[in-house]
Design a protein around this motif. Structure first.
Motif, short mmCIF file in Angstrom:
data_model
loop_
_atom_site.label_atom_id
_atom_site.label_comp_id
_atom_site.label_asym_id
_atom_site.label_seq_id
_atom_site.Cartn_x
_atom_site.Cartn_y
_atom_site.Cartn_z
N GLU A 115 0.84 -1.19 0.00
CA GLU A 115 0.00 0.00 0.00
C GLU A 115 0.88 1.25 0.00
OE1 GLU A 115 -1.87 3.49 1.39
OE2 GLU A 115 -0.53 2.35 2.69
N ARG A 116 1.95 1.24 0.79
CA ARG A 116 2.88 2.36 0.82
C ARG A 116 3.61 2.51 -0.51
NH1 ARG A 116 1.58 6.04 4.24
NH2 ARG A 116 -0.30 5.30 3.21
N PHE A 117 3.86 1.42 -1.19
CA PHE A 117 4.48 1.46 -2.51
C PHE A 117 3.65 2.36 -3.44
CE2 PHE A 117 4.55 -0.05 -6.90
CZ PHE A 117 5.91 -0.14 -7.18
N GLY A 118 2.35 2.10 -3.49
CA GLY A 118 1.48 2.90 -4.36
C GLY A 118 1.31 4.32 -3.87
N TYR A 119 1.12 4.47 -2.54
CA TYR A 119 0.87 5.79 -1.97
C TYR A 119 2.05 6.73 -2.20
CZ TYR A 119 -0.03 9.33 1.64
OH TYR A 119 -0.23 10.52 2.31
N TYR A 120 3.26 6.26 -1.91
CA TYR A 120 4.42 7.12 -2.06
C TYR A 120 4.88 7.25 -3.50
CZ TYR A 120 4.92 7.96 2.89
OH TYR A 120 4.69 8.39 4.18
N LEU A 121 4.55 6.25 -4.33
CA LEU A 121 4.81 6.41 -5.75
C LEU A 121 4.02 7.61 -6.28
CD1 LEU A 121 4.99 3.64 -8.46
CD2 LEU A 121 3.67 5.72 -8.87
N LEU A 122 2.74 7.68 -5.90
CA LEU A 122 1.90 8.80 -6.32
C LEU A 122 2.42 10.11 -5.76
CD1 LEU A 122 -0.58 10.00 -7.67
CD2 LEU A 122 -1.92 9.35 -5.67
N LEU A 123 2.77 10.14 -4.48
CA LEU A 123 3.25 11.39 -3.87
C LEU A 123 4.54 11.86 -4.49
CD1 LEU A 123 2.57 11.38 -0.05
CD2 LEU A 123 1.19 12.23 -1.91
N GLY A 124 5.39 10.92 -4.90
CA GLY A 124 6.67 11.28 -5.50
C GLY A 124 6.54 12.00 -6.82
N ILE A 125 5.44 11.73 -7.55
CA ILE A 125 5.32 12.30 -8.90
C ILE A 125 4.10 13.20 -9.08
CG2 ILE A 125 6.59 10.41 -9.95
CD1 ILE A 125 3.94 9.21 -10.87
N LEU A 126 3.20 13.27 -8.08
CA LEU A 126 1.95 13.99 -8.27
C LEU A 126 2.18 15.46 -8.57
CD1 LEU A 126 -1.11 13.98 -8.33
CD2 LEU A 126 -1.12 14.25 -5.82
N LEU A 127 3.01 16.14 -7.79
CA LEU A 127 3.28 17.56 -8.04
C LEU A 127 3.91 17.74 -9.42
CD1 LEU A 127 3.27 20.40 -6.41
CD2 LEU A 127 5.74 20.06 -6.39
N LEU A 128 4.85 16.87 -9.76
CA LEU A 128 5.52 16.96 -11.06
C LEU A 128 4.53 16.76 -12.19
CD1 LEU A 128 8.65 14.77 -10.18
CD2 LEU A 128 8.41 17.25 -9.96
N TYR A 129 3.63 15.80 -12.02
CA TYR A 129 2.60 15.50 -13.02
C TYR A 129 1.66 16.69 -13.21
CZ TYR A 129 -1.52 13.17 -15.08
OH TYR A 129 -2.58 12.82 -15.87
N LEU A 130 1.23 17.28 -12.12
CA LEU A 130 0.31 18.40 -12.19
C LEU A 130 0.95 19.63 -12.84
CD1 LEU A 130 -1.31 18.11 -8.64
CD2 LEU A 130 -2.42 17.58 -10.82
N LYS A 131 2.27 19.78 -12.67
CA LYS A 131 2.96 20.95 -13.22
C LYS A 131 3.45 20.73 -14.65
CE LYS A 131 5.97 23.01 -10.55
NZ LYS A 131 7.08 23.21 -9.60
N ASP A 132 3.53 19.49 -15.09
CA ASP A 132 4.08 19.18 -16.41
C ASP A 132 3.13 19.70 -17.52
OD1 ASP A 132 5.33 18.18 -18.62
OD2 ASP A 132 4.98 16.08 -18.17
#
Length: 545
Positions: free
Chosen positions: A22-39
Motif C-alpha cells: 500500500e505504501r508502494f502505491g501511496y508514495y509512488l503517487l506522492l513522489g510524482i503527483l506535483l511533477l505531473y500536475l505541473k508538467d
C-alpha cells in the motif's frame, strides 16, 4: 523453570507486507503527483501554487476518510473486510490515474480517498489487537516500529519504479505500477488470513455510544454540507476554495470528537482527553513533514543540483534514476515553457521563461546548448531518501529505547512525541541554512542539504509517528479503538492539508529561508506544548497500559 521470552505474533509480517505494498502505491503517487500536475506536456501544466494546493487537498482528504472507515469497521464490516475493500478501491484509483483525462483524474482521487478510509485505520487497529495478550503486550511499541520500518521498504523502491516508468514510457505507466502493487498487497493479506483472523474482534457497543445512523446525520451529512458551503463562500478565507471547503468540512468531525469526550464516562473521559490533546498538537508535525510531497519536491526539482556526468548516468539509468533534458528549438517555448515570476532590481515582477524547471534559477549563459542533453538525477528519487533512512535508522532507534528501558531512563510516550516535534523543527532549520549557503535565485544548492534535512526529519518521524499509532492502540477504550485511530488520522488529514497551504506560499517569500523558519517556529512551539503536558499525559497513560 525457564521463562518464555515474549515473541512477536505471526500476523506481524502479513500486516507489514500488506501495508508495504500500500505504501508502494501511496508514495509512488506522492513522489510524482506535483511533477505531473505541473508538467505542461503530459500533465496539467498547473502553476506551483495551484499544484501544491491540489497535493495538499489530496493528502488531507485521504486521511480524513479513515474517520468513517474506522467507524464502519468497528460497528459493521469488521477490520479484515474493510482492509480488502479499501485495497481494491485504491488499486482501481491508481489504474484510473493511468488514463490521461481530467475527469478520470478526479474519479481516481475519489476512489483513493474512499479506499484509504477503509484501509488505513483498520490495519493499524489489527496490528494493535495482535499485541493485546499478556505474553506479547510489552512488545507493542517495538512491533509498531518494526511494522513502520518494514512498510517503508515499499516507500523506498516505489520512486525508482516511478522514475523509470515515467521517463521511459510516460506518467500513465507509473500510475498503473502503483495499482498492480496494491493488488499484490491485497493478495498477501488474504493469503495470511489464518494468522490475523483472531485479531478481527468487533467490540460490543455501550449505551452511551452513537449509532451509525446518528453519526450519519450528526457528522457525515453536516460534513458534506459544510464542505459545499466552504467551497461556495465568496472570496478565500484560508487561501483557496479547496482549503476553505476542507477546513470548514472538518468542523462537524471535530465536534463529534468533542461530543464523544463530553458524554463519555469518567474512566473513558481522561483517556479520550489525553488522546485529543496529542492529536491537536501533532497537526503541526504533519503540516511540516508532508511538505516532502510539495515544497521539498519543488526544491529538489528547481533549486537542487541534480546534474551528473554521462558516465555516472550510464550506471544509474537502469534503476530509473536518470532524467535526460535538453533544449529543443523547435518546441521551445510553445510546448515546453515553464514560467516563474521574479522581482528585478527595481522590485518589479518579471516572468522568466525556461524550457524546464531545472533552468528557472540559472542564468541563460549557464544553460546547455540547443540539442545538447544533460543528465539529471530524477526528482522523485529524492522521495526515497526518507524511507531509506527509516529502514536504516529504525533498528538504531529501537536499540536506543531498549537500552534506556533497561536502565529505566526511557522517555515516556508523550516525551518521545515532543522530541519528535523538536527534531522535525531542526530539519527545517537545515533547509534555511541551505539557502544561506547558496543564492538559489542564481545557482543550485548542494543535494547534501536536502539529504541531511531528510535524515534529521526521519529521526523526528521515528520518535513520533509509529509511537502515536501505538499510543492510540494502548490508551483508547477498547470499543472505540478504531474510531480514535480515525481521530489520529483526522489530525494527520488537517496537517496534510495545511502542508499544501504552507507550500503554496513559497513564492510569497522574498527570502526563501524565512519559509523554513516559519516551519521551525511552529514545530518548536508545538514541542513545548507537549513538554508542558507531559506530567498529566504520563499519569493517564500509566493508568491504562
Amino acid at each position: 523453570m525457564p521463562i518464555n521470552k515474549p515473541k512477536h505474533p505471526k500476523g506481524l509480517p502479513i500486516l507489514f507486507l500488506t501495508e508495504m505494498w500500500e505504501r508502494f502505491g501511496y508514495y509512488l503517487l506522492l513522489g510524482i503527483l506535483l511533477l505531473y500536475l505541473k508538467d505542461p506536456k503530459g500533465g496539467f501544466g498547473y502553476e506551483n501554487k495551484e499544484a501544491s494546493d491540489i497535493v495538499g487537498t489530496y493528502l488531507g482528504l485521504v486521511y480524513l476518510t479513515p474517520f468513517v472507515g474506522g467507524l464502519l469497521a468497528d460497528k459493521i464490516l469488521g477490520y479484515r473486510r474493510s482492509i480488502i475493500l479499501g485495497g481494491l478501491l485504491m488499486s482501481a484509483g491508481y489504474f484510473c490515474l493511468a488514463v490521461p483525462n481530467s475527469e478520470m483524474f478526479w474519479i481516481a482521487v475519489l476512489l483513493l480517498v474512499i479506499g484509504n478510509g477503509f484501509f488505513k485505520p483498520n490495519i493499524s487497529t489489527l496490528l494493535g489487537n495482535l499485541y493485546n495478550n499478556e505474553t506479547n503486550k510489552s512488545l507493542k511499541d517495538d512491533g509498531y516500529n518494526i511494522f513502520y520500518m518494514s512498510i517503508n521498504v515499499g516507500a523506498f523502491i516505489c520512486n525508482f519504479v516511478a522514475a523509470y516508468m515515467r521517463n521511459a514510457y510516460g506518467w500513465g505507466y507509473a500510475f498503473a505500477a502503483a495499482g498492480i502493487g496494491m493488488l499484490i498487497g491485497v493478495l498477501f493479506f488474504i493469503g495470511g488470513n489464518k494468522h490475523i483472523k483472531a485479531a478481527d474482534i468487533m467490540k460490543p457497543a455501550k449505551p452511551e455510544d452513537m449509532s451509525i445512523s446518528k453519526v450519519l446525520w450528526i457528522v457525515i451529512i453536516p460534513m458534506l454540507i459544510f464542505g459545499v458551503i466552504g467551497w461556495l463562500i465568496p472570496g478565500n478565507i484560508f487561501g483557496s476554495d479547496s482549503t476553505d471547503a476542507f477546513i470548514i468540512a472538518c468542523i462537524p468531525v471535530i465536534g463529534f470528537y468533542i461530543n464523544l469526550l463530553i458524554k463519555s464516562n469518567k474512566d473513558d473521559k481522561s483517556r479520550i482527553a489525553a488522546l485529543l490533546s496529542i492529536f491537536a498538537v501533532v497537526i503541526v508535525f504533519w503540516a511540516v513533514f508532508k511538505q516532502n510531497a510539495s515544497a521539498l519536491t519543488n526544491y529538489a526539482e528547481t533549486y537542487t543540483d541534480r546534474q551528473i556526468s554521462a558516465e555516472t548516468a550510464t550506471y544509474l539509468k537502469p534503476f530509473g534514476m536518470v532524467q535526460e533534458i535538453s533544449i529543443q528549438p523547435d518546441t521551445f517555448p510553445k510546448y515546453d515553457a515553464y514560467f516563474r515570476p521574479v522581482k528585478n532590481v527595481q522590485g518589479e515582477i518579471e516572468t522568466v521563461i525556461s524550457p524546464n524547471p531545472y533552468f528557472q534559477n540559472l542564468d541563460k549563459n549557464n544553460w546547455p546548448k540547443e540539442n545538447q542533453p544533460i543528465q539529471l538525477i530524477s526528482t522523485e528519487i529524492f522521495q526515497s531518501i526518507n524511507p531509506f533512512f527509516i529502514v536504516l535508522l529504525t533498528p538504531l532507534v529501537i536499540s536506543l529505547f531498549s537500552l534506556l528501558r533497561r536502565r529505566k531512563r526511557e522517555p515516556s510516550t508523550p516525551a518521545k512525541i515532543a522530541w519528535g516535534l523538536l527534531i522535525t523543527g531542526i530539519s527545517t532549520a537545515i533547509m534555511a541554512f541551505a539557502i544561506y549557503s547558496t543564492d538559489i535565485t542564481q545557482d543550485k544548492s548542494s543535494a547534501w542539504w536536502l539529504i541531511g534535512s531528510y535524515a534529521v526529519v526521519t529521526i523526528g518521524e521515528l520518535f513520533l509517528s509509529p509511537i502515536g499509532l501505538s499510543l492510540v492502540s494502548k490508551v483508547a477504550p477498547a470499543r472505540l479503538t478504531s474510531l480514535l485511530m480515525g481521530g489520529w488520522f483526522l489530525a494527520t488529514a488537517i496537517g496534510n492539508k495545511l502542508s499544501g497551504v504552507l507550500s503554496s506560499l513559497w513564492d510569497n517569500y522574498d527570502h526563501k529561508a524565512n519559509f523554513f523558519w516559519v516551519n521551525f517556529t511552529a514545530c518548536l512551539i508545538a514541542s513545548l506544548i507537549i513538554f508542558a503536558m507531559i506530567k498529566w499525559l504520563r499519569s493517564i497513560i500509566q493508568q491504562h497500559t
